[in-house]
Design a protein around this motif. Structure first.
Motif, PDB file in Angstrom:
ATOM      1  N   CYS A   1      10.959  68.406  44.311  1.00 22.73           N
ATOM      2  CA  CYS A   1      11.933  67.343  44.113  1.00 22.73           C
ATOM      3  C   CYS A   1      13.355  67.894  44.158  1.00 22.73           C
ATOM      4  CB  CYS A   1      11.651  66.665  42.771  1.00 22.73           C
ATOM      5  SG  CYS A   1      12.819  65.391  42.288  1.00 22.73           S
ATOM      6  N   GLU A   2      13.587  69.007  43.484  1.00 23.15           N
ATOM      7  CA  GLU A   2      14.908  69.624  43.428  1.00 23.15           C
ATOM      8  C   GLU A   2      15.364  70.059  44.819  1.00 23.15           C
ATOM      9  OE1 GLU A   2      16.956  73.040  40.655  1.00 23.15           O
ATOM     10  OE2 GLU A   2      14.959  73.435  41.447  1.00 23.15           O
ATOM     11  N   VAL A   3      14.476  70.718  45.566  1.00 16.86           N
ATOM     12  CA  VAL A   3      14.820  71.209  46.901  1.00 16.86           C
ATOM     13  C   VAL A   3      15.135  70.056  47.836  1.00 16.86           C
ATOM     14  CG1 VAL A   3      13.886  72.363  48.942  1.00 16.86           C
ATOM     15  CG2 VAL A   3      13.570  73.384  46.684  1.00 16.86           C
ATOM     16  N   VAL A   4      14.270  69.045  47.850  1.00 18.87           N
ATOM     17  CA  VAL A   4      14.473  67.920  48.765  1.00 18.87           C
ATOM     18  C   VAL A   4      15.760  67.176  48.434  1.00 18.87           C
ATOM     19  CG1 VAL A   4      13.553  65.697  49.534  1.00 18.87           C
ATOM     20  CG2 VAL A   4      12.034  67.660  49.316  1.00 18.87           C
ATOM     21  N   ASN A   5      16.027  66.946  47.157  1.00 17.98           N
ATOM     22  CA  ASN A   5      17.251  66.231  46.793  1.00 17.98           C
ATOM     23  C   ASN A   5      18.501  67.010  47.177  1.00 17.98           C
ATOM     24  OD1 ASN A   5      16.002  63.951  45.796  1.00 17.98           O
ATOM     25  ND2 ASN A   5      15.899  64.716  43.708  1.00 17.98           N
ATOM     26  N   GLU A   6      18.474  68.341  47.015  1.00 14.33           N
ATOM     27  CA  GLU A   6      19.636  69.139  47.427  1.00 14.33           C
ATOM     28  C   GLU A   6      19.846  69.059  48.933  1.00 14.33           C
ATOM     29  OE1 GLU A   6      21.408  73.724  47.310  1.00 14.33           O
ATOM     30  OE2 GLU A   6      19.726  73.174  45.996  1.00 14.33           O
ATOM     31  N   LEU A   7      18.748  69.082  49.679  1.00 12.68           N
ATOM     32  CA  LEU A   7      18.858  69.008  51.134  1.00 12.68           C
ATOM     33  C   LEU A   7      19.305  67.624  51.601  1.00 12.68           C
ATOM     34  CD1 LEU A   7      15.686  71.069  52.064  1.00 12.68           C
ATOM     35  CD2 LEU A   7      18.068  71.736  52.450  1.00 12.68           C
ATOM     36  N   LEU A   8      18.809  66.581  50.958  1.00 18.55           N
ATOM     37  CA  LEU A   8      19.251  65.237  51.310  1.00 18.55           C
ATOM     38  C   LEU A   8      20.748  65.073  51.078  1.00 18.55           C
ATOM     39  CD1 LEU A   8      16.339  63.074  49.825  1.00 18.55           C
ATOM     40  CD2 LEU A   8      16.851  63.435  52.256  1.00 18.55           C
ATOM     41  N   ALA A   9      21.252  65.711  50.033  1.00 19.88           N
ATOM     42  CA  ALA A   9      22.671  65.605  49.713  1.00 19.88           C
ATOM     43  C   ALA A   9      23.539  66.484  50.609  1.00 19.88           C
ATOM     44  CB  ALA A   9      22.909  65.974  48.246  1.00 19.88           C
ATOM     45  N   GLY A  10      22.974  67.616  51.074  1.00 20.65           N
ATOM     46  CA  GLY A  10      23.807  68.603  51.736  1.00 20.65           C
ATOM     47  C   GLY A  10      23.633  68.778  53.226  1.00 20.65           C
ATOM     48  N   SER A  11      22.621  68.139  53.822  1.00 24.36           N
ATOM     49  CA  SER A  11      22.370  68.384  55.238  1.00 24.36           C
ATOM     50  C   SER A  11      22.071  67.091  55.991  1.00 24.36           C
ATOM     51  CB  SER A  11      21.197  69.356  55.410  1.00 24.36           C
ATOM     52  OG  SER A  11      20.813  69.438  56.773  1.00 24.36           O
ATOM     53  N   PRO A  12      22.967  66.647  56.869  1.00 24.60           N
ATOM     54  CA  PRO A  12      22.678  65.467  57.692  1.00 24.60           C
ATOM     55  C   PRO A  12      21.453  65.660  58.586  1.00 24.60           C
ATOM     56  CG  PRO A  12      25.016  65.999  57.755  1.00 24.60           C
ATOM     57  CD  PRO A  12      24.332  67.153  57.082  1.00 24.60           C
ATOM     58  N   GLU A  13      21.284  66.898  59.091  1.00 25.27           N
ATOM     59  CA  GLU A  13      20.113  67.158  59.943  1.00 25.27           C
ATOM     60  C   GLU A  13      18.824  66.984  59.159  1.00 25.27           C
ATOM     61  OE1 GLU A  13      22.644  69.244  59.557  1.00 25.27           O
ATOM     62  OE2 GLU A  13      23.382  69.963  61.515  1.00 25.27           O
TER      63      GLU A  13
END
Length: 291
Positions: free
Chosen positions: A204-216
């Motif tokens: 959950c933590e990893v996915v949320n950080e990526l959703l917030a930080g990477s448009p790709e």
């Protein structure tokens, strides 16, 4: 919405949208189409179930979906083996108990058994190896594995994560010349992992950080692709070891089913094998940089 609140709805809608009606024998469908892909009634027809029941399954309102129904839906949507597994994992609605802990609260650290670390140390120097845990965290490595892409020893432990490195490290596109393929592989593996552990705090933590930080990442994650890649060949670029072409194999650890041992090897006598040996001998890369 937090990642942990996985819904079957988004997955089934994406799979419906990905299908051409002509591929499943419905060239004209049920009248003029305003959106791409199959309609719910068409999936229900192909699966041999009522439209109402399929709708409840897709909306996550069916409390106990039988394996036979899931198999029928999978056949109707032409799901791959990995997608079928993911569908089974997310088919049963999961709700937090009243007063339960919030999602994404850090959990206990993942650990690697001493016997596995001993195995890593005993490998031939031309074999680069890492152990991945939930959420694609890199938990352990041998000398070559720790220097193959990023200098794992020099990274903050919280950043030793394949997905975070591929999408958020600026030099990842230099490390992986075929970055788009590598990124899609990572997303497919992470999606499969999330299906096995839908409420895992680290995932959950990893996915949320990526959703917030990477448009790709947002684009690839929204596609709902599930493609667990456990073997293959990839190209990499290392400042000391040069251009590398390696094959990788993944082995799920029997006593630690949430951990995967990944090995990287090259053809005997090839420049890539010589490069792996240089890595094992100490050819390092600056943390987060390949230049």
């Amino acid at each position: 919405m937090l990642h942990g609140e996985i819904e079957i709805s988004a997955f089934l809608k994406a799979r419906r949208a990905a299908l051409d009606p002509g591929e499943v024998g419905l060239p004209d469908g049920f009248g003029r189409r305003r959106v791409r892909g199959l309609r719910r009634e068409e999936v229900a027809q192909l699966a041999g179930i009522s439209v109402d029941y399929y709708t409840r399954v897709e909306q996550g309102r069916a409390p106990a979906v039988s394996d036979s129904v899931l198999d029928a839906i999978a056949r109707a949507l032409r799901l791959s083996d990995g997608e079928v597994t993911y569908l089974r994992n997310v088919a049963v609605p999961r709700r937090r108990p009243a007063g339960g802990p919030p999602r994404c609260v850090p959990g206990p650290a993942q650990t690697v058994r001493p016997e596995i670390r001993q195995l890593l140390a005993a490998m031939d120097p031309a074999v680069a190896a890492v152990v991945l845990g939930r959420g694609l965290d890199v938990l352990a490595w041998n000398d070559a594995g720790g220097r193959l892409s990023f200098d794992l020893d020099a990274l903050d432990p919280a950043r030793r994560n394949t997905a975070l490195l591929v999408f958020l490290e600026p030099t990842a596109r230099e490390v992986y010349p075929d970055w788009e393929n590598k990124a899609e592989e990572v997303v497919g593996n992470l999606r499969a992992d999330s299906g096995r552990h839908p409420d895992d705090p680290r995932i959950c933590e990893v996915v949320n950080e990526l959703l917030a930080g990477s448009p790709e990442f947002r684009r690839m994650w929204a596609a709902q692709g599930v493609r667990e890649c456990l073997r293959g060949t990839k190209r990499m670029r290392h400042p000391a070891a040069g251009e590398l072409t390696v094959t990788f194999e993944s082995f799920r650890l029997g006593a630690d089913p949430d951990q995967v041992l990944v090995t990287y090897t090259a053809s005997p006598g090839s420049p890539s094998e010589a490069g792996l040996r240089r890595l094992a001998a100490g050819a390092a890369v600056v943390a987060g940089s390949v230049s």
